[in-house]
Design an enzyme around this catalytic site. Structure first.
Site, mmCIF file in Angstrom:
data_model
loop_
_atom_site.group_PDB
_atom_site.id
_atom_site.type_symbol
_atom_site.label_atom_id
_atom_site.label_comp_id
_atom_site.label_asym_id
_atom_site.label_seq_id
_atom_site.Cartn_x
_atom_site.Cartn_y
_atom_site.Cartn_z
ATOM 1 N N ASP A 166 0.944 -1.241 -0.099
ATOM 2 C CA ASP A 166 0.045 -0.045 -0.011
ATOM 3 C C ASP A 166 0.809 1.155 -0.191
ATOM 4 O OD1 ASP A 166 -2.575 1.101 0.413
ATOM 5 O OD2 ASP A 166 -1.431 2.099 2.458
ATOM 6 N N GLU A 175 1.810 -0.321 -5.057
ATOM 7 C CA GLU A 175 0.668 0.842 -5.338
ATOM 8 C C GLU A 175 1.898 1.932 -5.715
ATOM 9 O OE1 GLU A 175 -3.165 2.454 -3.810
ATOM 10 O OE2 GLU A 175 -1.714 2.290 -2.369
#
Length: 715
Positions: free
Chosen positions: A374, A411
């Protein structure tokens, strides 16, 4: 009965000897709580702390410890590591630390021994049922806007506690699957939400075991890896807001606020014994591997649930705030690269070691196959905040000998402006391709000037990856994920509808590149529904045909809806849960999804870990000419794919509002074109497998309906 003074002295001597034998200085490594001999060794890093106390508890809600051990800095400290060994500690024992030190928010120090802090290396964490973390504030709330005076409130009764665990587990010979990227299809799901709904049809809804019960479905669908949204422990009841439409309290559903990097979430276990979550998680991984399915974890190393400078003291903040977090120049505050009010300082060597240790733990002890990071760009920022082109931590992760077979997915952006699609670290790192998502959405919506971008995405996004020496396997191709509209909502809503989140519809992205195709939200109009179903098929087809790694969002294959909510992070209810009743209602889309994934498997030309050469690919307008890539009104495209020893494929895409008549290229000697897919046709003609009889095409042209895609195979 003690009758003489010398007997009392002897008793005290024996008791002291027993204490020495049951409490020893211990070892600084490994960090965390680990069995050693007939006891457990505890080790905690704190450089700026001046004193550490280990508290043991019988019950998670206890305010008073059953035993306390004060660590002596001369006996129980090696360098910056505080450590102690205790005899007789068994799995299931609850523990936490209190760390003393300077309380100087203006200097970045937040030590407060009135607050329990969790072990960063804890492999299991017990949360107080219905616990309220307001008592965990390290400061007096009355001074929040002034000097953040230290809180004198003891929070033990409501604070999370760590659990001593054991690593024993019969893996039955389980080994990493090591699926190549060329055969990988990722399926993103939420462990709880996947089976929590009434129609899930499982014995253990909302749990690791519930996911195991759905393995036959996953195999039949054709995916090869499950990407699990965060499963490390977090506090799902931290929100104080309510749903303004129902009055119900909102919850942290997604889990992007970890309290620990090693501990699987206990509430996702079907049995709520201490540490049972480790057993059930391992059972889940073992079962998924036995079915040929890899396990990828969505990991959050960029921030924790401790929040901004006004958040609770639960772990890092009370252990060594100045080391673990990225402080602003005014050290009362945090630098915020994450949009959450704080950022874990991954530029510090101690934090880098923690992250690497966590990744190794999940691979070695828990047998996971990979990670999706993330806001991974945060991990590439240097001490001055710059995004490094060759970030040491990212290189260490890529080169780590334990992690060499693990899939690494970034990401490749953060909340402070970094956007590294196509240039994230080295080739070992794959990336969520946000450009693929946006360009494919816009092409099928009919936006002007998207023909060339759509072609790049089909080819593996060479325009993004080739210049950084990456291949198409570095592109994770998706049009929907947990963050945003579901596939059904993408073609059913022009705008977001997040009112239930209690933020006046201000949260969530406003740039969705969506269309409702006639009416906002659900529709009984058969024409609207047919067009929506066709557009869903077009988007699924684009993902399946593109070089790179396909990723699907759970439930998209049968039109799961969030009723227009594109940021359902706080909706732990039917809004977010997979509605399995839709599996029958939208069986047409489910069948199509299985069919396009089967076609991808059957044609290796779609899956190579290299970009197309000029001999392998040719582009055409419907008239058979070369496309005018700069024509903003061009919305029709033909693509011929050839590979030695394999049947040619002819792909056709028509994003315009009128039918298109495509000139068919030569199929080759002794071959004829057969229709494998046409998204405009009713089932079963919309997708026909290799083993099924396909329509033979003898005409020189193929008429493709408006808003449709098709695939022809030369046999």
């Amino acid at each position: 009965m003690i009758e003489r003074a010398e007997d009392l002295v002897e008793l005290e001597r024996l008791l002291a000897l027993c204490e020495v034998q049951s409490v020893r200085s211990g070892s600084p490594l490994p960090l965390g709580a680990h069995a050693r001999g007939d006891g457990v060794n505890f080790a905690l890093f704190s450089r700026n702390g001046t004193g550490v106390r280990l508290d043991l508890f019988d019950r998670v809600e206890d305010a008073m410890p059953s035993r306390t051990i004060i660590l002596d800095s001369s006996r129980n400290k090696t360098g910056d590591i505080w450590h102690v060994w205790l005899a007789g500690i068994r799995p299931g024992q609850l523990y936490a630390f209190r760390v003393a030190g300077p309380y100087q928010p203006e200097a970045g120090h937040r030590f407060n021994p009135n607050k329990l802090v969790v072990d960063p290396y804890a492999s299991a964490i017990a949360m107080v049922p219905g616990g309220d973390l307001r008592a965990a504030a390290g400061y007096d709330p009355r001074s929040a806007l002034l000097d953040l005076a230290r809180s004198e409130v003891d929070d033990a009764a409501s604070a999370p506690k760590c659990v001593v665990t054991h690593a024993d587990f019969d893996w039955r010979g389980d080994q990493p699957l090591r699926h190549p990227w060329t055969s990988t299809v990722v399926y993103e799901l939420h462990v709880r939400g996947f089976t929590a709904g009434r129609d899930a049809g499982v014995r253990y809804p909302g749990t690791y075991r519930g996911l195991v019960e759905k393995i036959p479905y996953l195999r039949e669908l054709g995916v090869t890896a499950v990407e699990l949204m965060p499963i490390t422990e977090f506090h799902d009841g931290e929100s104080v807001r309510v749903n303004p439409l129902t009055g119900e309290r909102l919850r942290n559903y997604w889990g992007y606020d970890p309290i620990g990097f090693f501990a699987p979430k206990a509430s996702y276990a079907s049995v709520h014994d201490r540490g049972a979550e480790l057993l059930e998680f391992k059972e889940m991984v073992r079962a998924l591997h036995a079915a040929g399915l890899e396990v990828i974890l969505d990991v959050v190393f960029n921030h924790t649930m401790e929040g901004s400078e006004l958040g609770p003291t639960l772990g890092f903040r009370g252990i060594d705030n100045a080391i673990y977090y990225w402080l602003d120049d005014h050290k009362r505050y945090y630098r915020d690269f994450t949009g959450t009010g704080r950022t874990v300082n991954a530029a510090h060597p101690i934090v880098r070691d923690l992250i690497l240790d966590a990744l190794r733990y999940w691979v070695i002890e828990m047998h996971v196959d990979g990670f999706r990071f993330d806001l991974a760009s945060v991990l590439g920022r240097e001490a001055d905040g710059r995004v490094a082109s060759d970030a040491p931590l990212l290189t260490r992760i890529a080169e780590d000998p334990i992690l060499r077979d693990a899939k690494l997915i970034a990401e490749a952006w953060d909340a402070a402006g970094a956007y590294q699609i196509g240039a994230f670290s080295e080739r070992r790192w794959a990336e969520w391709n946000g450009r693929f998502r946006d360009d494919v959405r816009r092409f099928w919506r009919g936006d002007a000037g998207m023909l060339g971008r759509f072609a790049w995405r089909l080819c593996g996004s060479a325009d993004l990856y080739e210049r950084s020496n990456k291949g198409p396997e570095c592109s994770i191709n998706f049009v929907t994920c947990h963050d945003g509209f579901t596939l059904n909502d993408l073609v059913s809503y022009e705008r977001k509808h997040n009112e239930a989140n209690g933020e006046s519809n201000r949260d969530g992205s406003d740039e969705n590149f969506s269309a409702n195709h006639g009416v906002e939200g659900p529709s009984d109009d058969p024409d609207v529904e047919r067009l929506r179903a066709r557009q869903i098929k077009n988007l699924l087809l684009s993902v399946a045909l593109s070089r790179g790694v396909p990723m699907l969002l759970a439930g998209d294959e049968f039109r799961r809806t969030q009723r227009g909510n594109n940021n359902a992070y706080c909706q732990d209810d039917e809004t977010s849960w997979v509605d399995w009743s839709l599996r029958e209602r939208h069986a047409e889309v489910l069948r199509f999804t299985r069919g396009v994934l089967a076609l991808r498997r059957a044609h290796p030309v779609l899956r190579r870990e290299r970009f197309y050469s000029g001999e392998e690919i040719a582009w055409f307008t419907p008239e058979g000419a070369s496309p005018s890539w700069d024509d903003p009104e061009a919305r029709r495209l033909g693509c011929l794919l050839r590979e030695d020893g394999a049947p040619p494929l002819f792909l056709m895409f028509n994003a315009s509002n009128a039918p298109a008549s495509f000139v068919l290229p030569a199929a080759g000697a002794a071959r004829r074109w057969q229709r494998a897919i046409d998204t405009s046709l009713a089932p079963p003609a919309d997708v026909v497998g290799d083993e099924e009889p396909r329509a033979q095409l003898d005409a020189p042209r193929y008429v493709l309906a408006a808003r449709a895609g098709a695939v022809l195979v030369a046999r």
